[in-house]
Design a protein around this motif. Sequence first.
Motif, PDB file in Angstrom:
ATOM      1  N   MET B   1      34.870 109.290  77.606  1.00 20.76           N
ATOM      2  CA  MET B   1      34.000 108.912  75.488  1.00 20.76           C
ATOM      3  C   MET B   1      34.836 110.078  74.711  1.00 20.76           C
ATOM      4  SD  MET B   1      30.824 107.766  74.234  1.00 20.76           S
ATOM      5  CE  MET B   1      30.179 107.501  72.481  1.00 20.76           C
ATOM      6  N   SER B   2      35.032 110.135  74.052  1.00 27.94           N
ATOM      7  CA  SER B   2      35.690 111.442  73.008  1.00 27.94           C
ATOM      8  C   SER B   2      35.432 111.733  72.167  1.00 27.94           C
ATOM      9  CB  SER B   2      36.674 110.749  72.373  1.00 27.94           C
ATOM     10  OG  SER B   2      36.984 109.996  71.001  1.00 27.94           O
ATOM     11  N   ASP B   3      34.771 112.881  71.142  1.00 29.65           N
ATOM     12  CA  ASP B   3      33.671 112.614  70.628  1.00 29.65           C
ATOM     13  C   ASP B   3      34.016 112.574  69.336  1.00 29.65           C
ATOM     14  OD1 ASP B   3      35.369 116.190  70.388  1.00 29.65           O
ATOM     15  OD2 ASP B   3      36.201 115.121  70.801  1.00 29.65           O
ATOM     16  N   ARG B   4      35.101 111.971  68.879  1.00 27.42           N
ATOM     17  CA  ARG B   4      35.414 112.131  67.460  1.00 27.42           C
ATOM     18  C   ARG B   4      35.465 110.281  67.325  1.00 27.42           C
ATOM     19  NH1 ARG B   4      40.606 114.389  65.263  1.00 27.42           N
ATOM     20  NH2 ARG B   4      40.191 113.353  63.303  1.00 27.42           N
ATOM     21  N   GLN B   5      34.594 109.692  66.872  1.00 28.77           N
ATOM     22  CA  GLN B   5      34.255 108.098  65.929  1.00 28.77           C
ATOM     23  C   GLN B   5      35.547 107.725  65.031  1.00 28.77           C
ATOM     24  OE1 GLN B   5      32.429 105.783  67.540  1.00 28.77           O
ATOM     25  NE2 GLN B   5      31.668 107.107  69.160  1.00 28.77           N
ATOM     26  N   PRO B   6      36.466 106.537  66.068  1.00 30.47           N
ATOM     27  CA  PRO B   6      37.071 106.418  64.857  1.00 30.47           C
ATOM     28  C   PRO B   6      37.133 105.828  64.146  1.00 30.47           C
ATOM     29  CG  PRO B   6      36.830 105.107  66.715  1.00 30.47           C
ATOM     30  CD  PRO B   6      36.371 105.914  67.139  1.00 30.47           C
ATOM     31  N   TYR B   7      37.427 106.055  62.423  1.00 33.44           N
ATOM     32  CA  TYR B   7      36.271 105.295  61.044  1.00 33.44           C
ATOM     33  C   TYR B   7      37.400 104.370  60.613  1.00 33.44           C
ATOM     34  CZ  TYR B   7      38.808 109.293  59.252  1.00 33.44           C
ATOM     35  OH  TYR B   7      39.968 110.005  58.591  1.00 33.44           O
ATOM     36  N   ALA B   8      38.788 104.145  60.870  1.00 30.60           N
ATOM     37  CA  ALA B   8      39.192 103.495  59.957  1.00 30.60           C
ATOM     38  C   ALA B   8      40.182 102.778  61.003  1.00 30.60           C
ATOM     39  CB  ALA B   8      40.633 104.474  59.444  1.00 30.60           C
ATOM     40  N   TYR B   9      39.710 102.111  62.370  1.00 31.83           N
ATOM     41  CA  TYR B   9      40.229 101.480  63.352  1.00 31.83           C
ATOM     42  C   TYR B   9      39.147 101.104  64.569  1.00 31.83           C
ATOM     43  CZ  TYR B   9      42.930  98.917  66.079  1.00 31.83           C
ATOM     44  OH  TYR B   9      43.361  98.049  67.200  1.00 31.83           O
ATOM     45  N   ASP B  10      38.646  99.949  64.463  1.00 27.36           N
ATOM     46  CA  ASP B  10      37.500  99.603  65.372  1.00 27.36           C
ATOM     47  C   ASP B  10      38.215  98.391  66.719  1.00 27.36           C
ATOM     48  OD1 ASP B  10      35.717  99.372  67.466  1.00 27.36           O
ATOM     49  OD2 ASP B  10      34.118  99.147  65.804  1.00 27.36           O
ATOM     50  N   SER B  11      38.800  98.222  66.810  1.00 27.59           N
ATOM     51  CA  SER B  11      39.322  96.956  67.995  1.00 27.59           C
ATOM     52  C   SER B  11      38.310  96.786  68.374  1.00 27.59           C
ATOM     53  CB  SER B  11      40.173  97.571  69.408  1.00 27.59           C
ATOM     54  OG  SER B  11      38.930  98.139  70.192  1.00 27.59           O
ATOM     55  N   LYS B  12      37.562  96.438  67.997  1.00 30.60           N
ATOM     56  CA  LYS B  12      35.672  95.631  68.598  1.00 30.60           C
ATOM     57  C   LYS B  12      35.963  94.848  67.542  1.00 30.60           C
ATOM     58  CE  LYS B  12      33.118  97.606  71.664  1.00 30.60           C
ATOM     59  NZ  LYS B  12      32.911  99.057  71.320  1.00 30.60           N
ATOM     60  N   ILE B  13      36.097  94.851  66.280  1.00 30.73           N
ATOM     61  CA  ILE B  13      36.039  94.230  64.895  1.00 30.73           C
ATOM     62  C   ILE B  13      37.018  93.749  63.849  1.00 30.73           C
ATOM     63  CG2 ILE B  13      33.434  94.650  64.353  1.00 30.73           C
ATOM     64  CD1 ILE B  13      34.371  96.816  61.940  1.00 30.73           C
ATOM     65  N   GLY B  15      39.959  91.707  64.643  1.00 32.79           N
ATOM     66  CA  GLY B  15      40.753  90.784  64.850  1.00 32.79           C
ATOM     67  C   GLY B  15      39.955  90.446  63.359  1.00 32.79           C
ATOM     68  N   ASN B  16      38.219  90.760  62.860  1.00 32.37           N
ATOM     69  CA  ASN B  16      37.873  89.604  62.529  1.00 32.37           C
ATOM     70  C   ASN B  16      37.103  89.349  61.446  1.00 32.37           C
ATOM     71  OD1 ASN B  16      36.966  88.292  65.234  1.00 32.37           O
ATOM     72  ND2 ASN B  16      35.740  89.780  65.364  1.00 32.37           N
ATOM     73  N   ILE B  17      38.307  90.211  61.119  1.00 33.61           N
ATOM     74  CA  ILE B  17      38.058  90.509  59.633  1.00 33.61           C
ATOM     75  C   ILE B  17      39.361  90.378  58.504  1.00 33.61           C
ATOM     76  CG2 ILE B  17      37.510  92.651  57.485  1.00 33.61           C
ATOM     77  CD1 ILE B  17      35.831  93.857  59.414  1.00 33.61           C
ATOM     78  N   ILE B  18      39.024  89.137  57.878  1.00 38.89           N
ATOM     79  CA  ILE B  18      40.358  88.689  56.920  1.00 38.89           C
ATOM     80  C   ILE B  18      40.026  89.079  55.213  1.00 38.89           C
ATOM     81  CG2 ILE B  18      40.869  87.283  58.158  1.00 38.89           C
ATOM     82  CD1 ILE B  18      39.502  85.003  56.452  1.00 38.89           C
ATOM     83  N   PHE B  19      41.019  89.630  54.485  1.00 41.56           N
ATOM     84  CA  PHE B  19      41.248  89.686  53.280  1.00 41.56           C
ATOM     85  C   PHE B  19      41.412  88.699  52.613  1.00 41.56           C
ATOM     86  CE2 PHE B  19      40.784  94.395  54.693  1.00 41.56           C
ATOM     87  CZ  PHE B  19      39.796  94.315  54.273  1.00 41.56           C
ATOM     88  N   THR B  20      40.602  87.793  51.204  1.00 35.35           N
ATOM     89  CA  THR B  20      41.473  87.166  50.323  1.00 35.35           C
ATOM     90  C   THR B  20      40.444  87.031  49.495  1.00 35.35           C
ATOM     91  OG1 THR B  20      41.504  85.281  50.921  1.00 35.35           O
ATOM     92  CG2 THR B  20      39.358  85.527  51.974  1.00 35.35           C
ATOM     93  N   ARG B  21      41.006  86.312  48.531  1.00 36.18           N
ATOM     94  CA  ARG B  21      40.182  86.044  46.992  1.00 36.18           C
ATOM     95  C   ARG B  21      39.312  85.217  47.412  1.00 36.18           C
ATOM     96  NH1 ARG B  21      42.072  83.192  43.511  1.00 36.18           N
ATOM     97  NH2 ARG B  21      43.960  82.426  44.445  1.00 36.18           N
ATOM     98  N   LEU B  22      38.240  85.485  46.810  1.00 34.75           N
ATOM     99  CA  LEU B  22      37.534  84.116  46.885  1.00 34.75           C
ATOM    100  C   LEU B  22      37.468  82.854  46.472  1.00 34.75           C
ATOM    101  CD1 LEU B  22      33.775  84.587  47.751  1.00 34.75           C
ATOM    102  CD2 LEU B  22      33.558  83.989  44.910  1.00 34.75           C
ATOM    103  N   ASP B  23      38.129  82.167  46.175  1.00 41.64           N
ATOM    104  CA  ASP B  23      38.674  80.979  45.275  1.00 41.64           C
ATOM    105  C   ASP B  23      39.565  81.084  46.422  1.00 41.64           C
ATOM    106  OD1 ASP B  23      37.719  80.684  42.718  1.00 41.64           O
ATOM    107  OD2 ASP B  23      39.838  81.144  41.611  1.00 41.64           O
ATOM    108  N   ALA B  24      39.799  81.192  47.274  1.00 43.65           N
ATOM    109  CA  ALA B  24      40.831  80.985  48.307  1.00 43.65           C
ATOM    110  C   ALA B  24      39.958  80.384  48.955  1.00 43.65           C
ATOM    111  CB  ALA B  24      41.836  82.061  48.577  1.00 43.65           C
TER     112      ALA B  24
END
Lengths: 202, 173
Positions: B1-13, B15-24
């Motif tokens: 386990m590395s001593d630095r946590q990734p803050y910009a990229y997490d492979s666990k989540i 694929g489960n986040i999408i960015f879109t407009r609320l309308d869409a």
Amino acid sequence: MKLSEAADAITSRFKEVITATNEFRGELTLTVAPHALREVGKFCHDELNFELLLDISSVDNYDYEPRFEVVYELYSIVDGIHLRLKTTAMESEPSVPSVCDVWPGANWHEREVWDLMGIRFEGHPDLRRIIMWEGYPYHPLRKDFPIEGKPSEVPEGTFSEVAPLGGGPFVTIPASTNAKNREPRARGTEVAVHTEDFPQEP
Amino acid sequence: MSDRQPYAYDSKIEGNIIFTRLDAAINWMRGNSLWPMPMGLACCAIELMAAGASRFDIARFGAEVMRFSPRQSDVMIVAGTVTYKMAMAVKRIYDQMAEPKWVIAMGACASSGGMYRSYPVLQGIDQLLPVDVYVSGCPPRPEALLDGLIRLQKKIMSEDSFLEQKKELLAAL
């Protein structure tokens, strides 16, 4: 009992009220004066075993008097014979006696005749409209009622409007002169129809 | 386990986040689970049933939940001849449906009165209800109804539902 025997029994008993007897291809039609219709029907039902009333229909002889005819189709299940009774009604306030107490099945048939032809049945237990809605002011199967209908409105209820008969997706330009004459009203006057362009029927 | 946590990229989540407009997002959810109110009035209702059965399977487009209660349905499928006697009942059922709601006029009779050019038949349900999609045919085949449904989904996808709602809300204030 044969049909001829039944006919003899009726005509001998109700000589004065049977105004016409017509036999065509084995079908017997007796025309009965309206005031005696219930009596004749009761006799047919009780004495001659015509226990089944198949149908009640009505005819509009527009421009003739008596304008309306009411036709009763009787059938005897025991003897397998069929008898037709006819009676007439005048144009002003047409009315014939109800036969609901003789044949209970006459109830809805009489309501239908009242609804669509406007003939009242005296003594009917519940003479309401059956097909058109309550409050509709016309009797649409009369000859003087146009097929496109008439506008009407029932407060707190439904309405009706005139249906356009000209044009529309279901009117085709026919391929023969005969078909053109078949449906002249549906086309409307604004569509030019050149009959000389149609191929002639062989 | 590395001593630095990734803050910009997490492979666990990731694929489960999408960015879109609320309308869409709202339109996508609405369009893909249309619960129909089957207003079956004539022979078109048979084709409507066929569209719901296994061969054509309206469930592929998310509209298999036929609700016989108007309060739980999104789209009214007027399938069949609307007589004047029935017209007010259809309108009353439509009025009970919760917003947002859509209407499909299925077949010639519901669209225009069809071959019934006569006194008892309403000449098209659009005289009473705002129709979104007209399906031609007498009766239409189930494929035609499914095509109408897909067109309605496309129409829903193009709506500015949230924006319009906001505008209405502001206008009401």
